[in-house]
Design a protein around this motif. Sequence first.
Motif, PDB file in Angstrom:
ATOM      1  N   LEU A  51       1.183  -0.959   0.300  1.00 33.30           N
ATOM      2  CA  LEU A  51       0.172   0.092   0.028  1.00 33.30           C
ATOM      3  C   LEU A  51       0.414   1.253   0.477  1.00 33.30           C
ATOM      4  O   LEU A  51      -0.262   2.588  -0.172  1.00 33.30           O
ATOM      5  CB  LEU A  51      -0.502   0.322   1.055  1.00 33.30           C
ATOM      6  N   MET A  52       2.251   1.250   0.264  1.00 28.71           N
ATOM      7  CA  MET A  52       3.544   2.384   0.126  1.00 28.71           C
ATOM      8  C   MET A  52       3.492   2.794   1.332  1.00 28.71           C
ATOM      9  O   MET A  52       2.724   4.517   1.167  1.00 28.71           O
ATOM     10  CB  MET A  52       3.182   2.739  -1.066  1.00 28.71           C
ATOM     11  N   TYR A  53       2.671   3.064   2.066  1.00 29.90           N
ATOM     12  CA  TYR A  53       2.566   3.514   3.596  1.00 29.90           C
ATOM     13  C   TYR A  53       4.376   4.119   3.869  1.00 29.90           C
ATOM     14  O   TYR A  53       4.519   3.219   3.635  1.00 29.90           O
ATOM     15  CB  TYR A  53       1.756   3.235   4.517  1.00 29.90           C
ATOM     16  N   PRO A  54       4.269   5.513   3.963  1.00 33.26           N
ATOM     17  CA  PRO A  54       5.462   5.935   4.419  1.00 33.26           C
ATOM     18  C   PRO A  54       6.469   4.858   5.620  1.00 33.26           C
ATOM     19  O   PRO A  54       4.723   5.249   6.630  1.00 33.26           O
ATOM     20  CB  PRO A  54       5.197   7.628   4.582  1.00 33.26           C
ATOM     21  N   LYS A  55       7.506   4.629   6.541  1.00 35.28           N
ATOM     22  CA  LYS A  55       7.285   4.363   6.860  1.00 35.28           C
ATOM     23  C   LYS A  55       7.816   4.959   8.189  1.00 35.28           C
ATOM     24  O   LYS A  55       7.205   5.002   9.546  1.00 35.28           O
ATOM     25  CB  LYS A  55       9.173   3.353   7.064  1.00 35.28           C
ATOM     26  N   SER A  56       7.656   5.775   7.715  1.00 32.74           N
ATOM     27  CA  SER A  56       8.742   7.427   8.951  1.00 32.74           C
ATOM     28  C   SER A  56       6.694   7.227   9.963  1.00 32.74           C
ATOM     29  O   SER A  56       6.214   7.871  10.400  1.00 32.74           O
ATOM     30  CB  SER A  56       8.635   8.739   8.505  1.00 32.74           C
ATOM     31  N   TYR A  57       5.130   7.097   8.833  1.00 35.14           N
ATOM     32  CA  TYR A  57       3.834   7.218   9.338  1.00 35.14           C
ATOM     33  C   TYR A  57       3.820   6.546  10.373  1.00 35.14           C
ATOM     34  O   TYR A  57       2.482   6.219  11.297  1.00 35.14           O
ATOM     35  CB  TYR A  57       2.689   7.538   8.476  1.00 35.14           C
ATOM     36  N   LEU A  58       3.742   4.942  10.517  1.00 35.18           N
ATOM     37  CA  LEU A  58       3.908   4.309  10.926  1.00 35.18           C
ATOM     38  C   LEU A  58       4.813   3.486  11.941  1.00 35.18           C
ATOM     39  O   LEU A  58       5.531   4.514  12.807  1.00 35.18           O
ATOM     40  CB  LEU A  58       4.595   2.601  11.038  1.00 35.18           C
ATOM     41  N   ASN A  59       3.474   3.226  13.237  1.00 39.11           N
ATOM     42  CA  ASN A  59       3.878   3.150  15.182  1.00 39.11           C
ATOM     43  C   ASN A  59       3.574   1.570  15.132  1.00 39.11           C
ATOM     44  O   ASN A  59       2.313   1.248  14.654  1.00 39.11           O
ATOM     45  CB  ASN A  59       3.077   4.174  16.017  1.00 39.11           C
ATOM     46  N   VAL A  60       4.305   0.996  15.919  1.00 41.01           N
ATOM     47  CA  VAL A  60       3.961  -0.393  16.241  1.00 41.01           C
ATOM     48  C   VAL A  60       3.960  -0.746  17.404  1.00 41.01           C
ATOM     49  O   VAL A  60       4.934   0.056  18.594  1.00 41.01           O
ATOM     50  CB  VAL A  60       5.086  -1.620  15.174  1.00 41.01           C
ATOM     51  N   GLU A  61       3.072  -1.150  18.037  1.00 45.82           N
ATOM     52  CA  GLU A  61       2.593  -2.070  19.539  1.00 45.82           C
ATOM     53  C   GLU A  61       3.545  -0.553  20.478  1.00 45.82           C
ATOM     54  O   GLU A  61       4.231  -0.401  20.982  1.00 45.82           O
ATOM     55  CB  GLU A  61       3.814  -3.088  19.819  1.00 45.82           C
ATOM     56  N   LYS A  71      -3.662   0.853  27.204  1.00 44.40           N
ATOM     57  CA  LYS A  71      -4.322  -0.500  25.985  1.00 44.40           C
ATOM     58  C   LYS A  71      -2.967  -0.210  24.909  1.00 44.40           C
ATOM     59  O   LYS A  71      -1.723   0.861  24.908  1.00 44.40           O
ATOM     60  CB  LYS A  71      -5.571  -0.014  25.646  1.00 44.40           C
ATOM     61  N   ARG A  72      -2.575  -1.352  24.802  1.00 47.40           N
ATOM     62  CA  ARG A  72      -1.401  -1.399  23.482  1.00 47.40           C
ATOM     63  C   ARG A  72      -2.453  -1.778  22.316  1.00 47.40           C
ATOM     64  O   ARG A  72      -2.972  -2.855  21.889  1.00 47.40           O
ATOM     65  CB  ARG A  72      -1.124  -2.329  23.707  1.00 47.40           C
ATOM     66  N   TYR A  73      -1.740  -0.847  21.209  1.00 55.14           N
ATOM     67  CA  TYR A  73      -2.391  -1.336  20.148  1.00 55.14           C
ATOM     68  C   TYR A  73      -1.197  -1.438  19.090  1.00 55.14           C
ATOM     69  O   TYR A  73      -0.094  -1.699  19.469  1.00 55.14           O
ATOM     70  CB  TYR A  73      -2.257   0.628  19.129  1.00 55.14           C
ATOM     71  N   ASP A  74      -1.491  -2.037  18.251  1.00 54.71           N
ATOM     72  CA  ASP A  74      -0.723  -3.163  17.502  1.00 54.71           C
ATOM     73  C   ASP A  74       0.378  -2.113  16.528  1.00 54.71           C
ATOM     74  O   ASP A  74       1.280  -2.298  16.124  1.00 54.71           O
ATOM     75  CB  ASP A  74      -1.478  -4.418  16.364  1.00 54.71           C
ATOM     76  N   VAL A  75      -0.463  -1.688  15.100  1.00 53.92           N
ATOM     77  CA  VAL A  75      -0.203  -0.520  14.292  1.00 53.92           C
ATOM     78  C   VAL A  75      -1.417   0.515  14.164  1.00 53.92           C
ATOM     79  O   VAL A  75      -2.832   0.217  14.611  1.00 53.92           O
ATOM     80  CB  VAL A  75      -0.472  -1.369  13.016  1.00 53.92           C
ATOM     81  N   VAL A  76      -0.610   1.185  14.282  1.00 54.65           N
ATOM     82  CA  VAL A  76      -1.538   2.522  13.663  1.00 54.65           C
ATOM     83  C   VAL A  76      -0.130   3.409  12.699  1.00 54.65           C
ATOM     84  O   VAL A  76       0.435   3.636  12.632  1.00 54.65           O
ATOM     85  CB  VAL A  76      -1.073   3.297  14.946  1.00 54.65           C
ATOM     86  N   ASP A  81      -0.877  15.036   9.519  1.00 51.96           N
ATOM     87  CA  ASP A  81      -0.983  16.195  10.396  1.00 51.96           C
ATOM     88  C   ASP A  81      -0.827  16.249  11.767  1.00 51.96           C
ATOM     89  O   ASP A  81      -0.938  16.019  13.113  1.00 51.96           O
ATOM     90  CB  ASP A  81      -2.249  17.039  10.358  1.00 51.96           C
ATOM     91  N   GLY A  82      -0.188  14.477  12.303  1.00 55.27           N
ATOM     92  CA  GLY A  82      -0.605  13.413  13.828  1.00 55.27           C
ATOM     93  C   GLY A  82      -1.750  12.500  13.708  1.00 55.27           C
ATOM     94  O   GLY A  82      -1.462  12.151  15.055  1.00 55.27           O
ATOM     95  N   SER A  83      -3.476  13.185  13.159  1.00 57.34           N
ATOM     96  CA  SER A  83      -4.063  12.418  12.922  1.00 57.34           C
ATOM     97  C   SER A  83      -3.619  10.901  12.966  1.00 57.34           C
ATOM     98  O   SER A  83      -3.270  10.617  12.420  1.00 57.34           O
ATOM     99  CB  SER A  83      -5.150  13.471  12.405  1.00 57.34           C
ATOM    100  N   VAL A  84      -5.080  10.071  13.284  1.00 58.23           N
ATOM    101  CA  VAL A  84      -4.643   8.443  13.114  1.00 58.23           C
ATOM    102  C   VAL A  84      -5.499   8.638  12.095  1.00 58.23           C
ATOM    103  O   VAL A  84      -6.707   8.854  11.592  1.00 58.23           O
ATOM    104  CB  VAL A  84      -5.238   7.633  14.247  1.00 58.23           C
ATOM    105  N   PHE A  85      -4.761   7.820  10.723  1.00 58.05           N
ATOM    106  CA  PHE A  85      -5.630   7.891   9.471  1.00 58.05           C
ATOM    107  C   PHE A  85      -5.988   5.930   9.943  1.00 58.05           C
ATOM    108  O   PHE A  85      -7.165   5.541   9.417  1.00 58.05           O
ATOM    109  CB  PHE A  85      -3.906   7.534   8.682  1.00 58.05           C
ATOM    110  N   LEU A  86      -4.793   5.149  10.066  1.00 52.74           N
ATOM    111  CA  LEU A  86      -5.712   3.595  10.729  1.00 52.74           C
ATOM    112  C   LEU A  86      -5.064   2.993  11.281  1.00 52.74           C
ATOM    113  O   LEU A  86      -3.924   2.927  12.099  1.00 52.74           O
ATOM    114  CB  LEU A  86      -4.935   2.671   9.072  1.00 52.74           C
ATOM    115  N   LEU A  87      -5.969   1.995  12.247  1.00 53.27           N
ATOM    116  CA  LEU A  87      -5.801   1.249  13.185  1.00 53.27           C
ATOM    117  C   LEU A  87      -5.713   0.162  13.045  1.00 53.27           C
ATOM    118  O   LEU A  87      -6.909  -0.244  12.766  1.00 53.27           O
ATOM    119  CB  LEU A  87      -6.786   1.970  14.595  1.00 53.27           C
ATOM    120  N   VAL A  88      -4.828  -0.926  13.926  1.00 53.05           N
ATOM    121  CA  VAL A  88      -5.063  -2.058  13.297  1.00 53.05           C
ATOM    122  C   VAL A  88      -4.732  -3.164  14.241  1.00 53.05           C
ATOM    123  O   VAL A  88      -4.360  -2.580  15.698  1.00 53.05           O
ATOM    124  CB  VAL A  88      -3.878  -2.476  12.406  1.00 53.05           C
ATOM    125  N   GLU A  89      -5.980  -4.448  14.425  1.00 55.20           N
ATOM    126  CA  GLU A  89      -5.584  -4.325  15.981  1.00 55.20           C
ATOM    127  C   GLU A  89      -5.471  -6.207  15.039  1.00 55.20           C
ATOM    128  O   GLU A  89      -5.953  -6.687  14.107  1.00 55.20           O
ATOM    129  CB  GLU A  89      -7.067  -5.181  16.539  1.00 55.20           C
TER     130      GLU A  89
END
Length: 150
Positions: A51-61, A71-76, A81-89
Motif C-alpha cells: 500500500l506504499m504507506y511511508p515507514k515514518s507514519y507507522l507506529n507499532v505496539e 492499552k496497547r495497539y498493534d499498528v497505527v 498532520d498527526g491524526s490517526v489514519f489507520l488503526l490495526v488490531e
Amino acid sequence: MQKLNFPDYTFRFKNSENKLAIFDGVRKKFVILTPEEWVRQHVVTYLLNDLMYPKSYLNVEKLLKINGLNKRYDVVVYNPDGSVFLLVECKAPSVAITQITFNQIARYNMAAKAQYMMVTNGINHYFCSMDYEQEKYIFLKELPAYKLHS
C-alpha cells in the motif's frame, strides 16, 4: 510459522535465548516471534510494500490511554498532520475474529479517532472506514493505497 493470507515476504530471523526472533523494521529491533507477532509483521510489510504507506507514519505496539487505562495497539498509521489514519488490531491465526474483537478496536478508536480500521488474524482481514456522524463502521473490500494529500 503458519502460511498467512498475505503475499510472500522475506523476513530476518535470529535465535535469541533459545527463542526465534523476527526483525521489526519499524521498531528497529528483533522481537520474539509469537503467532500474533507473525501476523503483525505481515501487516506492517503489507502496509509498507503493497500500500506504499511511508515507514515514518507507522507506529507499532505503543501505549494508548483509554478512560485512564493503558492499552496497547498493534499498528497505527498517522496522517502527516498527526491524526490517526489507520488503526490495526492483530490476533494470532488461531484466534477467531468476532464481535468482541471489533468491540476492542472500537474502544481503542474512541481515543484514536482513526479514519480506517483493520482487524486481522492473518487469515481473515476486515477493513472499515468510520462514519462518525452516523456512529457506524462501513466495511470495505480493501484499504486505500497511500496518497499524498496536498
